[in-house]
Design a protein around this motif. Structure first.
Motif, PDB file in Angstrom:
ATOM      1  N   ALA A   6       0.849  -1.199   0.000  1.00 19.34           N
ATOM      2  CA  ALA A   6       0.000   0.000   0.000  1.00 19.34           C
ATOM      3  C   ALA A   6       0.886   1.252   0.000  1.00 19.34           C
ATOM      4  O   ALA A   6       2.087   1.171   0.265  1.00 19.34           O
ATOM      5  N   VAL A   7       0.264   2.382  -0.304  1.00 17.21           N
ATOM      6  CA  VAL A   7       0.989   3.657  -0.312  1.00 17.21           C
ATOM      7  C   VAL A   7       1.599   3.912   1.069  1.00 17.21           C
ATOM      8  O   VAL A   7       0.934   3.722   2.094  1.00 17.21           O
ATOM      9  N   ASP A   8       2.875   4.268   1.083  1.00 17.56           N
ATOM     10  CA  ASP A   8       3.516   4.567   2.371  1.00 17.56           C
ATOM     11  C   ASP A   8       4.424   5.790   2.243  1.00 17.56           C
ATOM     12  O   ASP A   8       4.399   6.472   1.209  1.00 17.56           O
ATOM     13  N   ASN A   9       5.228   6.041   3.256  1.00 15.33           N
ATOM     14  CA  ASN A   9       5.982   7.296   3.248  1.00 15.33           C
ATOM     15  C   ASN A   9       7.219   7.281   2.342  1.00 15.33           C
ATOM     16  O   ASN A   9       7.940   8.254   2.253  1.00 15.33           O
ATOM     17  N   HIS A  10       7.436   6.155   1.619  1.00 14.14           N
ATOM     18  CA  HIS A  10       8.487   6.157   0.596  1.00 14.14           C
ATOM     19  C   HIS A  10       7.970   6.707  -0.734  1.00 14.14           C
ATOM     20  O   HIS A  10       8.732   6.939  -1.650  1.00 14.14           O
ATOM     21  N   ASP A  11       6.643   6.846  -0.820  1.00 17.67           N
ATOM     22  CA  ASP A  11       6.045   7.263  -2.084  1.00 17.67           C
ATOM     23  C   ASP A  11       6.090   8.778  -2.258  1.00 17.67           C
ATOM     24  O   ASP A  11       6.070   9.533  -1.283  1.00 17.67           O
ATOM     25  N   HIS A  12       6.111   9.189  -3.538  1.00 17.71           N
ATOM     26  CA  HIS A  12       5.985  10.609  -3.866  1.00 17.71           C
ATOM     27  C   HIS A  12       4.511  10.935  -3.988  1.00 17.71           C
ATOM     28  O   HIS A  12       3.788  10.285  -4.733  1.00 17.71           O
ATOM     29  N   VAL A  13       4.093  11.939  -3.252  1.00 20.20           N
ATOM     30  CA  VAL A  13       2.679  12.236  -3.125  1.00 20.20           C
ATOM     31  C   VAL A  13       2.427  13.687  -3.509  1.00 20.20           C
ATOM     32  O   VAL A  13       3.222  14.565  -3.205  1.00 20.20           O
ATOM     33  N   GLN A  14       1.320  13.918  -4.235  1.00 20.92           N
ATOM     34  CA  GLN A  14       0.857  15.305  -4.433  1.00 20.92           C
ATOM     35  C   GLN A  14      -0.644  15.375  -4.196  1.00 20.92           C
ATOM     36  O   GLN A  14      -1.306  14.355  -4.028  1.00 20.92           O
ATOM     37  N   GLY A  15      -1.182  16.600  -4.173  1.00 21.23           N
ATOM     38  CA  GLY A  15      -2.596  16.787  -3.880  1.00 21.23           C
ATOM     39  C   GLY A  15      -2.801  16.873  -2.381  1.00 21.23           C
ATOM     40  O   GLY A  15      -1.938  17.366  -1.650  1.00 21.23           O
ATOM     41  N   ASN A  16      -3.934  16.373  -1.949  1.00 24.99           N
ATOM     42  CA  ASN A  16      -4.260  16.405  -0.525  1.00 24.99           C
ATOM     43  C   ASN A  16      -3.780  15.106   0.118  1.00 24.99           C
ATOM     44  O   ASN A  16      -4.367  14.042  -0.100  1.00 24.99           O
ATOM     45  N   THR A  17      -2.730  15.208   0.911  1.00 20.84           N
ATOM     46  CA  THR A  17      -2.103  13.985   1.434  1.00 20.84           C
ATOM     47  C   THR A  17      -2.983  13.263   2.449  1.00 20.84           C
ATOM     48  O   THR A  17      -2.704  12.126   2.800  1.00 20.84           O
ATOM     49  N   THR A  18      -4.040  13.926   2.904  1.00 19.05           N
ATOM     50  CA  THR A  18      -4.920  13.241   3.859  1.00 19.05           C
ATOM     51  C   THR A  18      -6.255  12.854   3.218  1.00 19.05           C
ATOM     52  O   THR A  18      -7.174  12.413   3.912  1.00 19.05           O
ATOM     53  N   ALA A  19      -6.338  12.995   1.884  1.00 19.40           N
ATOM     54  CA  ALA A  19      -7.608  12.687   1.205  1.00 19.40           C
ATOM     55  C   ALA A  19      -7.941  11.199   1.300  1.00 19.40           C
ATOM     56  O   ALA A  19      -7.042  10.353   1.401  1.00 19.40           O
ATOM     57  N   ASP A  20      -9.234  10.900   1.257  1.00 18.77           N
ATOM     58  CA  ASP A  20      -9.666   9.503   1.276  1.00 18.77           C
ATOM     59  C   ASP A  20      -9.451   8.835  -0.078  1.00 18.77           C
ATOM     60  O   ASP A  20      -9.301   7.627  -0.168  1.00 18.77           O
TER      61      ASP A  20
END
Lengths: 171, 153
Positions: A6-20
């Motif tokens: 699953a997505v974890d803190n090694h991933d590159h994230v954009q947008g709303n990081t707390t979105a469902d």
């Protein structure tokens, strides 16, 4: 098919990081289909970024796209200077001209520390990150690029279908 | 279609214009057989290009992968070179589809192989088989799970 891991803190994230709503793309910087998907994803994130967490994982097909891996490493090296998404966008926007030299030029344009960047692209930790992304795709049933996962489940469609899904679900 | 626990029928097919491969040569190693409809068609190319990237992962499970279609050895050679493939493509060409028929992987109406995967263990017994819809590239997750279950035994 489920996204593993699953997505974890090694991933590159954009947008709303707390979105469902979590969307993951497995992509290849030299793949023309990924290049075509990129502006659609950009538009989608402009519109729905406040409700969407977007993740990019590398899935370079290196034998048919010899520059896919160097490009992936360049984006990861930019990430070490906190400019992952800027490099990600720049590579896709210049995809027809992709070359090792171009990657350095883009790093220059983004005003990265070039000496550091040149060193970092050879770091084994970055190679391991790209390999880890690829392996995750392999185990999650990625069968081509781009492949999307919506909330952990493989999405049977392209970027345009994804955009439509978001449009209809937020109406 | 042959299933888990069936004996994998032996065969000898051209892998290149001057080299033949027999399944029996691979006793003691795991084998992945990927029957596919045709060289050059887009889905197949993606499927073979995908497996081409995964060879080192298959090797970790002591597994060799081979593609099989009814295309000729010369067609395979050109396709393999164009995609930079590093695993053999076998020509089930004469008598046409004979091996695919033995595995229950032949599509009589199209005169092509179906898109069918087999994972064969070191004793030559089928451990896992899967038929994918013709237009859908099955990916590799099923193959990897089957190989993993072999290791755990």
């Amino acid at each position: 098919m489920l996204l593993k891991p699953a997505v974890d803190n090694h991933d590159h994230v954009q947008g709303n990081t707390t979105a469902d709503l979590i969307i993951v793309e497995f992509g290849d910087y030299q793949c023309p289909h990924c290049g075509a998907a990129h502006p659609i994803i950009k538009e989608m994130m402009n519109k729905f970024g406040s409700q969407t967490k977007f993740v990019f994982r590398n899935f370079p097909l290196t034998e048919i796209h010899p520059l896919a891996r160097p490009a992936a490493l360049a984006a990861e090296a930019a990430a070490l200077q906190n400019r992952f998404w800027e490099m990600h966008d720049a590579i896709f926007e210049h995809q027809p001209f992709l070359a090792e030299n171009l990657l350095l030029q883009l790093a220059g344009k983004l005003q990265l520390n070039i000496d550091q960047f040149r060193k970092d692209i050879h770091q084994s930790a970055l190679a391991a990150k790209v390999d880890g992304d690829f392996e995750s795709g392999m185990r999650s049933g990625v069968n081509g690029t781009p492949s999307f996962f919506v909330n952990g489940k493989k999405f049977d469609g392209g970027a345009g279908d994804l955009f439509e899904l978001l449009q209809s679900s937020t109406e | 279609m042959l299933q888990k626990k069936d004996v994998a029928p032996d065969f000898t097919l051209h892998a290149t214009p001057d080299q033949k491969i027999s399944l029996s040569e691979f006793k003691g190693r795991n084998v992945i057989l990927a029957f596919y409809p045709a060289d050059w068609s887009p889905v197949c190319s993606d499927q073979m290009a995908l497996y081409n990237e995964m060879l080192k992962y298959f090797k970790q499970y002591d597994a060799e992968i081979m593609g099989i279609s009814v295309d000729s050895k010369w067609c395979h050679l050109a396709f393999s070179q164009s995609r930079n493939l590093h695993f053999p493509l076998l020509a089930d060409f004469e008598p046409k589809g004979e091996v695919a028929k033995k595995y229950g992987a032949y599509n009589e109406a199209e005169g092509e192989c179906n898109r069918v995967l087999f994972v064969i263990n070191k004793e030559g017994i089928i451990e896992w088989s899967y038929q994918s819809p013709i237009a859908i590239n099955p990916g590799a997750d099923g193959i990897l799970e089957a190989l993993e279950s072999l290791i755990k035994k």
